[in-house]
Design a protein around this motif. Sequence first.
Motif, short mmCIF file in Angstrom:
data_model
loop_
_atom_site.label_atom_id
_atom_site.label_comp_id
_atom_site.label_asym_id
_atom_site.label_seq_id
_atom_site.Cartn_x
_atom_site.Cartn_y
_atom_site.Cartn_z
N ASP A 116 0.92 -1.25 0.14
CA ASP A 116 -0.07 0.01 -0.14
C ASP A 116 0.86 1.35 -0.10
O ASP A 116 0.47 2.28 -0.71
CB ASP A 116 -1.05 0.03 1.18
CG ASP A 116 -2.26 -1.12 1.11
OD1 ASP A 116 -2.28 -1.41 -0.04
OD2 ASP A 116 -2.78 -1.41 2.00
N GLN A 117 1.91 1.50 0.81
CA GLN A 117 2.80 2.52 0.66
C GLN A 117 3.49 2.67 -0.67
O GLN A 117 3.60 3.92 -1.11
CB GLN A 117 3.92 2.23 1.69
CG GLN A 117 3.40 2.31 3.34
CD GLN A 117 4.42 2.06 4.46
OE1 GLN A 117 5.10 1.04 4.18
NE2 GLN A 117 4.52 2.56 5.42
N GLU A 163 -6.88 2.68 -11.14
CA GLU A 163 -6.64 4.11 -10.84
C GLU A 163 -6.57 4.81 -12.35
O GLU A 163 -6.43 6.18 -12.34
CB GLU A 163 -5.34 4.66 -10.09
CG GLU A 163 -5.60 4.04 -8.80
CD GLU A 163 -6.59 4.80 -7.77
OE1 GLU A 163 -6.66 5.90 -8.18
OE2 GLU A 163 -7.48 4.04 -7.00
N ASP A 201 -0.21 12.09 -9.60
CA ASP A 201 -0.76 13.07 -9.41
C ASP A 201 -0.24 14.58 -9.62
O ASP A 201 -0.81 15.30 -10.25
CB ASP A 201 -1.54 13.20 -7.98
CG ASP A 201 -2.46 12.08 -7.75
OD1 ASP A 201 -2.95 11.82 -8.63
OD2 ASP A 201 -2.94 12.06 -6.44
N LYS A 257 0.84 6.68 -6.82
CA LYS A 257 -0.41 7.75 -6.99
C LYS A 257 -0.19 9.06 -6.82
O LYS A 257 -0.41 10.00 -7.66
CB LYS A 257 -1.44 7.28 -6.15
CG LYS A 257 -2.94 7.92 -6.15
CD LYS A 257 -3.58 7.75 -7.35
CE LYS A 257 -4.98 8.37 -7.54
NZ LYS A 257 -4.89 9.60 -7.21
N ALA A 258 0.91 9.39 -5.63
CA ALA A 258 1.30 10.77 -5.31
C ALA A 258 2.11 11.26 -6.65
O ALA A 258 1.87 12.58 -6.96
CB ALA A 258 1.94 10.72 -3.99
N GLN A 281 0.59 -4.60 -8.58
CA GLN A 281 0.94 -3.42 -8.83
C GLN A 281 0.11 -2.67 -9.91
O GLN A 281 -0.32 -1.79 -10.10
CB GLN A 281 2.49 -3.05 -9.10
CG GLN A 281 3.08 -3.27 -7.44
CD GLN A 281 4.66 -3.22 -7.94
OE1 GLN A 281 5.03 -2.19 -7.82
NE2 GLN A 281 5.33 -4.51 -7.86
N TYR A 313 -3.57 -2.59 -9.58
CA TYR A 313 -4.09 -1.21 -9.01
C TYR A 313 -4.04 0.13 -9.79
O TYR A 313 -4.92 0.86 -9.96
CB TYR A 313 -3.21 -0.96 -7.74
CG TYR A 313 -3.27 0.56 -7.11
CD1 TYR A 313 -4.34 0.89 -6.17
CD2 TYR A 313 -2.26 1.46 -7.36
CE1 TYR A 313 -4.16 2.06 -5.83
CE2 TYR A 313 -2.31 2.66 -7.09
CZ TYR A 313 -3.17 3.09 -6.06
OH TYR A 313 -3.47 4.40 -5.54
N LEU A 371 2.36 1.44 -3.48
CA LEU A 371 1.30 2.29 -4.52
C LEU A 371 1.04 3.52 -4.21
O LEU A 371 0.51 4.39 -4.94
CB LEU A 371 -0.16 1.24 -4.26
CG LEU A 371 0.08 -0.09 -4.72
CD1 LEU A 371 -1.05 -0.74 -4.49
CD2 LEU A 371 0.39 -0.27 -6.15
N GLY A 372 0.91 3.97 -2.71
CA GLY A 372 0.51 5.35 -2.49
C GLY A 372 1.65 6.36 -3.09
O GLY A 372 1.32 7.52 -3.56
N LEU A 373 2.90 5.93 -3.19
CA LEU A 373 4.11 6.93 -3.70
C LEU A 373 3.73 6.72 -5.14
O LEU A 373 3.82 7.87 -5.81
CB LEU A 373 5.42 6.19 -3.38
CG LEU A 373 6.10 6.34 -1.94
CD1 LEU A 373 7.22 5.26 -1.75
CD2 LEU A 373 6.26 7.51 -1.68
#
Length: 253
Positions: free
Chosen positions: A59-60, A99, A70, A66-67, A92, A95, A62-64
């Motif tokens: 999750d971390q 998105e 963005d 996504k950020a 990965q 996900y 994937l969060g990186l």
Amino acid sequence: MIHFVGAGPGAVDLITVRGKKLIEEADVIIYAGSLVNPELLKYAGKDTEIYDSAKLTLDQVLGLMKAADDEKKNVVRLHTGDPSIYGAIREQMDYLDGEGIPYDTTPGVSSFCGAAAALNMEYTLPGISQSVIITRMEGRTPVPERESVEALSAHGATMVFFLSAGDIGRLVEKLISSGRHKDTPCALVYKATWDDEMKFVCTLDTLEKTALDYGINKTALIIVGETVAQTGYEKSRLYAPDFSTGYRKGQES
């Protein structure tokens, strides 16, 4: 854009030209720090954000991604060897699909190729084995029953074991119980193509002792099969004088 990049087996100069270029252009690099040679990060720009995924959860990671997406940044997800082999990339990509984040993949040289190069070995010798089984022994995570060591060993093909150096004694037991002879040639290659590479050719009954003698219990590939001996094979028919191809007419004897 997310770029999944194969870092190669270890040696810095075994990354692809494309992979090196993507590292140089990346705004963010997330690399598998437990396996990827950190020397590759020297290709990154001075302002590149670099994260070691060995210390992160999925999750971390994937969060990186996504950020960064963005903020319209280019991300390199740097995997060891080739991402398609034990790279855990599908989860990965699923996900990213969800998105709507675009991605691509740059292949890399797998460590099983690096191990063969270290041994100057050909996996597919005519008359001995024309197949290579890339697999691992079940450990903390299972494998399908139809892909057990015993089931796959029954084919008699060359076998390359990833992620199995931590329990070589049990691997040997499984191979012998499946019919492999204790004198079956084996190779143990630790950190193929790295500066501290070690390589040993032995037999199935000396494989565990070899690993113990040299303290090898991770980051090593185990190769099992008659091809390891590199003897007793038939010459390729492709280059035989009497063999015709689309480029050469065979000579009659």
